[in-house]
Design a protein around this motif. Sequence first.
Motif, PDB file in Angstrom:
ATOM      1  N   PRO A   1       6.318   0.842  19.707  1.00  0.00           N
ATOM      2  CA  PRO A   1       5.261   0.905  18.690  1.00  0.00           C
ATOM      3  C   PRO A   1       5.093   2.248  18.007  1.00  0.00           C
ATOM      4  CG  PRO A   1       4.508  -0.398  20.544  1.00  0.00           C
ATOM      5  CD  PRO A   1       5.843   0.183  20.942  1.00  0.00           C
TER       6      PRO A   1
ATOM      7  N   ASP B   1      11.086  -3.210  17.887  1.00  0.00           N
ATOM      8  CA  ASP B   1      10.250  -2.300  17.103  1.00  0.00           C
ATOM      9  C   ASP B   1      11.077  -1.218  16.423  1.00  0.00           C
ATOM     10  OD1 ASP B   1       7.063  -2.629  17.934  1.00  0.00           O
ATOM     11  OD2 ASP B   1       8.457  -3.365  19.435  1.00  0.00           O
TER      12      ASP B   1
ATOM     13  N   SER C   1       5.176  -6.777  14.371  1.00  0.00           N
ATOM     14  CA  SER C   1       4.912  -5.714  15.340  1.00  0.00           C
ATOM     15  C   SER C   1       4.838  -4.341  14.666  1.00  0.00           C
ATOM     16  CB  SER C   1       5.986  -5.712  16.427  1.00  0.00           C
ATOM     17  OG  SER C   1       5.671  -4.782  17.441  1.00  0.00           O
TER      18      SER C   1
ATOM     19  N   SER D   1       1.601  -1.717  13.988  1.00  0.00           N
ATOM     20  CA  SER D   1       1.698  -0.307  14.364  1.00  0.00           C
ATOM     21  C   SER D   1       1.522   0.601  13.146  1.00  0.00           C
ATOM     22  CB  SER D   1       3.045  -0.029  15.031  1.00  0.00           C
ATOM     23  OG  SER D   1       3.198  -0.778  16.212  1.00  0.00           O
TER      24      SER D   1
ATOM     25  N   PRO E   1       1.502  -4.308  20.106  1.00  0.00           N
ATOM     26  CA  PRO E   1       0.726  -3.195  19.548  1.00  0.00           C
ATOM     27  C   PRO E   1      -0.765  -3.494  19.421  1.00  0.00           C
ATOM     28  CG  PRO E   1       2.115  -4.186  17.863  1.00  0.00           C
ATOM     29  CD  PRO E   1       2.547  -4.767  19.174  1.00  0.00           C
TER      30      PRO E   1
ATOM     31  N   LEU F   1      -1.878  -0.979  22.084  1.00  0.00           N
ATOM     32  CA  LEU F   1      -1.997   0.214  21.248  1.00  0.00           C
ATOM     33  C   LEU F   1      -3.371   0.270  20.591  1.00  0.00           C
ATOM     34  CD1 LEU F   1      -0.633   2.710  19.994  1.00  0.00           C
ATOM     35  CD2 LEU F   1       0.237   1.211  18.197  1.00  0.00           C
TER      36      LEU F   1
END
Length: 658
Positions: free
Chosen positions: A122, A156, A398, A402, A430, A434
């Motif tokens: 990410p 990613d 993805s 991010s 993510p 994240l």
Amino acid sequence: MNFERKNLTDNQLLNLYKRLLKPRLIEEKMLILIRQGKVSKWFSGIGQEAISVGITAVLEKDEYILPMHRNLGVFTGRDIPLFRLFSQWQGKASGFTKGRDRSFHFGTQEYKIIGMISHLGPQLGIADGIALANRLKKNGKVTAVFTGEGATSEGDFHEALNIASVWDLPVLFVIENNGYGLSTPTSEQYRCENLADKGIGYGMESHIIDGNNILEIFEELTEIVASMRINPRPVLLEFKTFRMRGHEEASGTKYVPQELIDMWAEKDPVETFKRYLIKLNVLTTIQDDTWRAEFIKEIEENLLLANSEPEIIASYETELNDVYKAYDFEEVTPSNETENIRFVDAISQGLKQSMMKHNNLVILGQDIAEYGGAFKITDGFVSVFGKERVINTPICESAVVSAGMGLSINGFKAIVEMQFADFVSTGFNPIVNLLAKSHYRWGEKADVVIRMPCGGGSQAGPFHSQTNEAWFTKTPGLKVVYPAFPYDAKGLLATAINDPNPVLFFEHKQLYRSIYQEVPKEYYTLPLGKATLLKKGNDITIIAFGAAVHWAIETLEINPQISADLIDLRTLQPLDKETIYNSVKKTNKVILLQEDTLFGGVASDISAMIMEDCFEYLDGPVKRVTSLDSPIPFTKTLEDQYLPKSRFEKALFELLKY
């Protein structure tokens, strides 16, 4: 090692050497401390320091760097006080994560460093978002992001490179090819001769650089970065180097042939450069000894500071308060002038007015620009806001999520449209690892709204009909909104955009063009975490959200003799427990209606809450009416059977008779 000083002055050469020496000496101390049990884990970058040092030396202080756990030279190169790093590694309060994460899993806006998460990939997309923000600001800044050769196999990596290439983002993609991903050698990681060759597939400039030669790194990067500032574009860099110690200290290096270690030991970036400077008469052994002594003294003094700092005292209140960034809801009262519009129009109108209110708001999504999106919600937005703020993305959820985080880090607000909520699965990591955890981990907001067109009823089958809110309601750090009416949709969307925390905003597709309501024409906000009591009664409490609210309304209209409280939750996280409990205490019976499947759904948690907190008020079991525990099918007969609408009335009467 073939060093060429070219036009570098003696001071520049010595500065680079000192930048190399400091992280090496810190690492040597860390290896002692880990053997003493004073540091829990350590990922050594010994032998790779030249890459971190060279890149950090070339970039300006206000340009973001996204390092990994072997890039200590980035942190020392940005002059982070050592006691804060030592406190971070010991889980002390003066670190950057309040003891909530370890090693280099943190970021700091003060030093423009954004650390990794263990899922690695990410951060490449985050770099895209940061660079996109720089491009929108037209500030000529460059962003550098690190990854290892092992992580280049992650999806990613490919998504982020593709986005950067398509959008001409000024990102330095730095691959530290150090020979092994934990114990797996490069021969088992990829088949191309050089990882730099992957840049060809993305139409991206790429270079192979000796990762142990500080002068080659500094000279080449100086030229490349200067060129990127004039001609913004991504550049892929493969640094050939070697990991002299284990993946982390506990794993060791028994799987590495000794002759390979011996060969690379001769290329040690610190020792070879030192010998070169001594040979040039630029550095003396006395000066070297002096600097080493000064650094060791600095290290010991700062370790003493960190060691003397008390251990963190656990506090329920502190931990829970830091899951979300504090946000004071700003109420904007609706105007009296209204118009009768559809659910889809309310969403579109809310988006447009928020775009006007926030000049730093950017929308990312597939086909959302000229085409206007799959449901035409952003139709016409490009002509008003331009393609810089309404951005078509490649099909790579993805990296786009991010990138939304990167935009947030660099001063923007981001909306990411999932074409269908089902497709969020390819952007799941993510979101939950994240966005959801960033504020708790290191105090950084994630000012991102994920729009989620969802739900069944249109015979779209297993991949376009899911209502998957339960994937996210159980993840601390995320907020989840799920309106059932146009009025709520517009006001709640405005608030979700204002809120600096990550919000999943669910929009039921069947409501888009079937539900009309009088909605204020101007901008307004509604608070999150407040349910609506749509109907009042004494016999039973009905709790629903999304399309299920309308199924409940239809059932009550057919059966006017039923005296029921009907609660539309509107937001699922935060949840309005007060409204639910007050109603349960009055009616003493509860039925929950949701479109999602039974096991693990939102209704299950609400049922458990009611049983725990309102048990003495209940005159019957808490009833859940949901879709079948199967994937949602395609044909109408099967879909009708799957959805709970037809089963709700029977369950309602059974509970009333209990």
